[in-house]
Design a protein around this motif. Structure first.
Motif, short mmCIF file in Angstrom:
data_model
loop_
_atom_site.label_atom_id
_atom_site.label_comp_id
_atom_site.label_asym_id
_atom_site.label_seq_id
_atom_site.Cartn_x
_atom_site.Cartn_y
_atom_site.Cartn_z
N VAL A 27 -34.01 66.37 19.47
CA VAL A 27 -33.68 64.95 19.67
C VAL A 27 -34.86 64.24 20.33
O VAL A 27 -35.28 63.17 19.89
CB VAL A 27 -32.39 64.78 20.51
N LEU A 28 -35.42 64.86 21.37
CA LEU A 28 -36.56 64.25 22.06
C LEU A 28 -37.76 64.11 21.14
O LEU A 28 -38.44 63.08 21.15
CB LEU A 28 -36.94 65.08 23.29
N THR A 29 -38.00 65.12 20.31
CA THR A 29 -39.10 65.05 19.36
C THR A 29 -38.87 63.95 18.33
O THR A 29 -39.78 63.19 18.01
CB THR A 29 -39.29 66.41 18.65
N ALA A 30 -37.64 63.83 17.85
CA ALA A 30 -37.31 62.78 16.87
C ALA A 30 -37.51 61.40 17.47
O ALA A 30 -38.01 60.48 16.81
CB ALA A 30 -35.88 62.95 16.37
N ASP B 115 -41.48 60.94 17.99
CA ASP B 115 -42.13 60.80 16.68
C ASP B 115 -41.75 59.50 15.99
O ASP B 115 -42.59 58.83 15.39
CB ASP B 115 -41.78 61.98 15.77
N GLY B 116 -40.47 59.12 16.11
CA GLY B 116 -40.01 57.88 15.48
C GLY B 116 -40.64 56.64 16.10
O GLY B 116 -41.04 55.71 15.39
N VAL C 293 -43.54 56.51 17.79
CA VAL C 293 -44.97 56.51 17.45
C VAL C 293 -45.18 56.04 16.02
O VAL C 293 -46.06 55.23 15.74
CB VAL C 293 -45.58 57.91 17.67
N SER C 294 -44.35 56.53 15.11
CA SER C 294 -44.46 56.15 13.70
C SER C 294 -44.28 54.64 13.51
O SER C 294 -45.05 54.01 12.77
CB SER C 294 -43.43 56.91 12.88
N LEU C 295 -43.29 54.07 14.17
CA LEU C 295 -43.08 52.62 14.07
C LEU C 295 -44.27 51.84 14.60
O LEU C 295 -44.71 50.86 13.99
CB LEU C 295 -41.83 52.20 14.83
N LEU C 296 -44.80 52.25 15.73
CA LEU C 296 -45.93 51.53 16.31
C LEU C 296 -47.16 51.64 15.41
O LEU C 296 -47.88 50.66 15.22
CB LEU C 296 -46.23 52.04 17.72
N LYS C 297 -47.38 52.80 14.83
CA LYS C 297 -48.51 52.95 13.91
C LYS C 297 -48.34 52.06 12.68
O LYS C 297 -49.27 51.41 12.23
CB LYS C 297 -48.66 54.41 13.47
N GLU C 298 -47.10 52.03 12.16
CA GLU C 298 -46.84 51.25 10.94
C GLU C 298 -46.96 49.75 11.19
O GLU C 298 -47.57 49.03 10.40
CB GLU C 298 -45.44 51.57 10.41
N PHE C 299 -46.40 49.25 12.29
CA PHE C 299 -46.30 47.81 12.50
C PHE C 299 -47.35 47.25 13.45
O PHE C 299 -47.56 46.05 13.49
CB PHE C 299 -44.91 47.43 13.01
N GLY D 103 -32.78 51.70 15.93
CA GLY D 103 -32.46 52.56 14.79
C GLY D 103 -32.99 53.97 14.97
O GLY D 103 -32.32 54.95 14.62
N VAL D 104 -34.19 54.10 15.52
CA VAL D 104 -34.76 55.43 15.80
C VAL D 104 -33.87 56.18 16.77
O VAL D 104 -33.55 57.35 16.58
CB VAL D 104 -36.20 55.30 16.37
#
Length: 141
Positions: free
Chosen positions: A16-19, A22-23, A25-31, A89-90
């Protein structure tokens, strides 16, 4: 019609902590165009906290170097509010619980962002505080 891929829910606390990390970080990279350099997430009871380090864009760093730190913090606050639904949502996906509160903070030295989420159900709120005007749950799943 192509079926949507099945997303496996995390099964243990570490997953859960990894999700969550990771979620986010992924959003910040994308947006945002780049992501944080370090992230650590905490999840206990009805509280999730995600602390993110690094990740100022070149424009933000230029503003900081020019003494315009307040403008950078204000921009980040506006960005985080626009990202509210994506961030929650993450958390909802990782924990399987609704987010009923979201707060965000930033500082420059050292560079840190902190995203705080309150999960439902919680004993912090009375039941009437989570009901919408139609009598249904004001919580989103």
């Amino acid at each position: 019609m192509t079926p949507r891929p099945t997303v496996q829910k995390p099964t243990n606390h570490g997953d859960v902590l990894t999700a969550i990390s990771d979620g986010m970080v992924s959003l910040l990279k994308e947006f945002y165009g780049r992501g944080p350099t370090r992230t650590k997430s905490y999840y206990e009871d009805d509280l999730v906290v995600c602390v993110l380090r690094g990740g100022f864009s070149r424009v933000e760093q230029t503003l900081l170097d020019g003494g315009r730190g307040e403008a950078v913090i204000q921009q980040r606050m506006e960005f985080q509010e626009v990202m509210r639904d994506r961030f929650t949502g993450v958390i909802q996906s990782a924990t399987g619980r609704p987010v009923i509160g979201f707060m965000s903070g930033n500082q420059q030295h050292p560079d840190m962002m902190c995203e705080v989420f309150i999960l439902g159900p919680t004993d912090l709120l009375d039941e009437h505080e989570t009901q919408d005007a139609s009598g249904g749950s004001g919580l989103s799943a």
